[in-house]
Scaffold this active site. Structure first.
Site, PDB file in Angstrom:
ATOM      1  N   ASP A   1      17.350   4.535 -31.047  1.00  0.00           N
ATOM      2  CA  ASP A   1      17.057   5.941 -30.768  1.00  0.00           C
ATOM      3  C   ASP A   1      17.440   6.275 -29.332  1.00  0.00           C
ATOM      4  OD1 ASP A   1      16.122   7.001 -33.130  1.00  0.00           O
ATOM      5  OD2 ASP A   1      14.070   6.339 -32.806  1.00  0.00           O
TER       6      ASP A   1
ATOM      7  N   ARG B   1      24.539   8.240 -35.170  1.00  0.00           N
ATOM      8  CA  ARG B   1      23.704   9.374 -35.583  1.00  0.00           C
ATOM      9  C   ARG B   1      23.890  10.501 -34.567  1.00  0.00           C
ATOM     10  NH1 ARG B   1      17.737   8.064 -35.018  1.00  0.00           N
ATOM     11  NH2 ARG B   1      18.055   6.834 -36.905  1.00  0.00           N
TER      12      ARG B   1
END
Length: 306
Positions: A132, A182
């Site tokens: 992340d 992502r």
């Protein structure tokens, strides 16, 4: 303006106490967070996979300040991955990891050693890890760790945030064959010097970044709930002749579940980002900041007397 207010509230201990003690807060949180325990995460994961969705799991917690907290987070991911494999939920389920939860801010070596152990456990479980991304001050450090991990674990995923001015360049560098990226809009309050401030500018950046990734040789993961961005993603997939196995959509648990089902029903890979754990407040407030329309649902639940 509303987004700035919500982000400010995410850092307020007084607002956190108010939200945590309000009636029916648990019902609201349950919509966006799988639960507190590992078993909760597995239960929700199994249900989503049975519905034809893929999953990425996030054990909530960031800005860890002690090595004990960092080690506990590492051990939770190791336990989670073992249980996912034993339950037959991999490779459909992977994990998302924040380096700050592993001690990035005070001991970079500890964070690296911990995430490397998580990557090894994921590999043994037949799945992978996505790193992340957080606020812009950690971007370089996170991408440096990503480069090291990919030497032994090439499927380790990256996250890039379209609201950062640098992200188009990062997309070009990370669009190589086998690179899982992502692309999201971004959920942190950032200065104008490093980030676009208006929704229009962020949207335009998202499309530019999407085009770079979809035209490259990597594996784009389009993380968005925006109907316009989803439609553009479908169009770009056709334009660049990308089949359903060469990119995916990603959405948050509890947000637009009908759209997730629609896309999956049309043959797209849709991965649901499922958070779990006790540290739900900061996560929830950032999700409200990303899509302030969610505030309506949240506010109704807090005020309900039924």
């Amino acid at each position: 303006m509303l987004r700035s207010v919500i982000l400010a509230a995410s850092r307020s201990s007084q607002v956190e106490r108010l939200v945590a003690t309000a009636p029916y807060t648990r019902d609201v949180v349950r919509r966006f967070v799988a639960g507190a325990a590992t078993d909760d995460a597995l239960r929700v994961t199994r249900g989503l996979i049975d519905d034809g969705l893929a999953v990425t799991l996030d054990h909530l917690g960031e800005d860890t300040v002690t090595s004990e907290q960092a080690v506990a987070t590492r051990d939770e991911y190791l336990r989670l991955l073992k249980m996912l494999a034993e339950a037959g939920l991999t490779p459909a389920a992977e994990v998302s990891v924040k380096l700050s939860a592993l001690g990035q801010m005070f001991d970079e070596q500890l964070a690296y050693d911990s995430v490397r152990a998580i990557c090894a456990a994921a590999d043994a479980a037949g799945t992978t890890v996505t790193l992340d991304m957080e606020d812009h001050t950690t971007t370089d450090s996170t991408l440096e760790v990503l480069g090291k991990l990919r030497k032994d674990f090439p499927s380790t995923g990256a996250v890039l945030q379209a609201y950062l001015r640098r992200t188009e360049s990062d997309c070009r560098e990370l669009s190589s064959a086998g690179s899982r990226v992502r692309l999201c809009k971004g959920a942190y309050k950032e200065p104008e010097s490093v980030a676009y401030q208006s929704a229009r500018e962020v949207d335009k950046s998202y499309v530019r970044c999407m085009n770079i990734l979809m035209s490259g040789d990597g594996y784009p993961m389009l993380a968005t709930h925006d109907p316009r961005m989803i439609a553009i993603g479908e169009d770009r997939a056709r334009w660049f002749d990308r089949g359903a196995d060469r990119f995916e959509f990603q959405m948050l648990f509890g947000i637009r579940p009908e759209e997730q089902a629609r896309l999956a029903g049309e043959g797209y890979t849709v991965r649901t980002y499922v958070p779990y754990g006790d540290d739900w407040y900061g996560y929830l407030m950032r999700r409200l900041a990303e899509r302030p329309a969610n505030l309506v649902f949240f506010g109704r639940a807090l005020m309900s007397k039924k």
